[in-house]
Design an enzyme around this catalytic site. Sequence first.
Site, short mmCIF file in Angstrom:
data_model
loop_
_atom_site.label_atom_id
_atom_site.label_comp_id
_atom_site.label_asym_id
_atom_site.label_seq_id
_atom_site.Cartn_x
_atom_site.Cartn_y
_atom_site.Cartn_z
N HIS A 58 -10.73 0.55 -2.89
CA HIS A 58 -12.11 0.51 -2.40
C HIS A 58 -13.10 1.13 -3.39
O HIS A 58 -12.81 2.19 -3.97
CB HIS A 58 -12.23 1.29 -1.09
CG HIS A 58 -11.34 0.80 0.01
ND1 HIS A 58 -11.34 -0.51 0.45
CD2 HIS A 58 -10.43 1.44 0.79
CE1 HIS A 58 -10.47 -0.64 1.45
NE2 HIS A 58 -9.90 0.52 1.66
N LYS A 103 -6.91 -5.09 -3.03
CA LYS A 103 -7.66 -5.62 -1.88
C LYS A 103 -8.60 -4.55 -1.35
O LYS A 103 -8.40 -3.36 -1.58
CB LYS A 103 -6.69 -6.11 -0.79
CG LYS A 103 -5.82 -5.00 -0.26
CD LYS A 103 -4.85 -5.52 0.77
CE LYS A 103 -3.98 -4.41 1.31
NZ LYS A 103 -4.71 -3.32 1.98
N ASP A 119 0.79 -1.25 0.00
CA ASP A 119 0.00 0.00 0.00
C ASP A 119 0.83 1.30 0.00
O ASP A 119 0.50 2.25 0.74
CB ASP A 119 -0.98 0.02 1.19
CG ASP A 119 -2.01 -1.11 1.14
OD1 ASP A 119 -1.99 -1.91 0.20
OD2 ASP A 119 -2.85 -1.19 2.07
N HIS A 174 -10.78 6.82 1.34
CA HIS A 174 -9.39 6.74 0.86
C HIS A 174 -9.28 5.64 -0.19
O HIS A 174 -10.11 4.71 -0.21
CB HIS A 174 -8.44 6.44 2.04
CG HIS A 174 -8.67 5.07 2.61
ND1 HIS A 174 -9.67 4.80 3.52
CD2 HIS A 174 -8.04 3.88 2.40
CE1 HIS A 174 -9.66 3.52 3.83
NE2 HIS A 174 -8.67 2.92 3.16
N ASP A 212 -4.49 -0.90 -1.96
CA ASP A 212 -5.79 -0.76 -1.30
C ASP A 212 -6.74 -0.15 -2.34
O ASP A 212 -6.39 0.86 -2.98
CB ASP A 212 -5.59 0.18 -0.09
CG ASP A 212 -6.55 -0.06 1.06
OD1 ASP A 212 -6.82 -1.24 1.39
OD2 ASP A 212 -7.04 0.94 1.64
N CYS A 258 -2.05 -2.75 7.65
CA CYS A 258 -1.93 -3.69 6.53
C CYS A 258 -0.62 -4.47 6.54
O CYS A 258 -0.60 -5.65 6.18
CB CYS A 258 -2.15 -2.95 5.21
SG CYS A 258 -3.89 -2.42 5.06
N HIS A 262 -17.62 2.56 0.48
CA HIS A 262 -17.11 1.35 1.14
C HIS A 262 -17.48 1.34 2.63
O HIS A 262 -17.52 2.40 3.29
CB HIS A 262 -15.59 1.28 0.99
CG HIS A 262 -15.02 -0.04 1.39
ND1 HIS A 262 -14.31 -0.23 2.55
CD2 HIS A 262 -15.07 -1.25 0.78
CE1 HIS A 262 -13.94 -1.50 2.64
NE2 HIS A 262 -14.39 -2.14 1.57
#
Length: 204
Positions: free
Chosen positions: A53, A111, A13, A86, A51, A156, A57
Amino acid sequence: MRRGDREVLLIVDVQNDFCPGGALAVPRGDEIVPAVNRLAAEFTHVILTQDWHPRGHASFASSHPGKQPFDAVDLSYGVQILWPDHCVQGTQGAAFHPGLDVPHAELVLRKGFRSTIDSYSAFRENDRRTPTGLANYLRERGFERITVCGLATDFCVFYSAIDGREAGFAVDIATSACRGIDMDGSLALAMRSMSEAGVTIRAE
Ligand code: VGL
Ligand code: ZN
């Protein structure tokens, strides 16, 4: 000599939203970029996580009326910390930091793309049941040791390291190429839990 075919570097990330100026900035998150690049140059095999989303989310405070970022809520799978919006798919915030220089990365693992489940770990989502597929990918490719670096140490990076151990890999974390968020002692707790899980903490 680069590290061989049993070893892989997992860069977690390193995205604009986790760097100063981003939506969920990790303090001094951008400072790790040169160390990450140097480390990546030592490895033949490198994997990036991103990351990623959808808008709205479940981990976004904005999806829960009356809640603020860093509050906690109960979701179907348990307690979830709420974050500012984010790493929304396709935005500049979700893009990798422009200084990241890892052209030889072999896989970008996205993810957190399911709207109702967050995913800190690169191996399984926050329900702790839904696999990302990474463990079998790594096994099938014959990797035995994973070095983890990136953002954030206490979220993470931490969950990825713990789950990597649980999946049967040797795991190192390279702390000079990591930075933490550190909410309520989360960084010290993460470091202690990683040690106890048999993760090798490398300071260099
Ligand atoms: C992360 C919080 C929310 C991380 C991702 O990369 O550590 N933390 N989403
Ligand atoms: Zn996230």
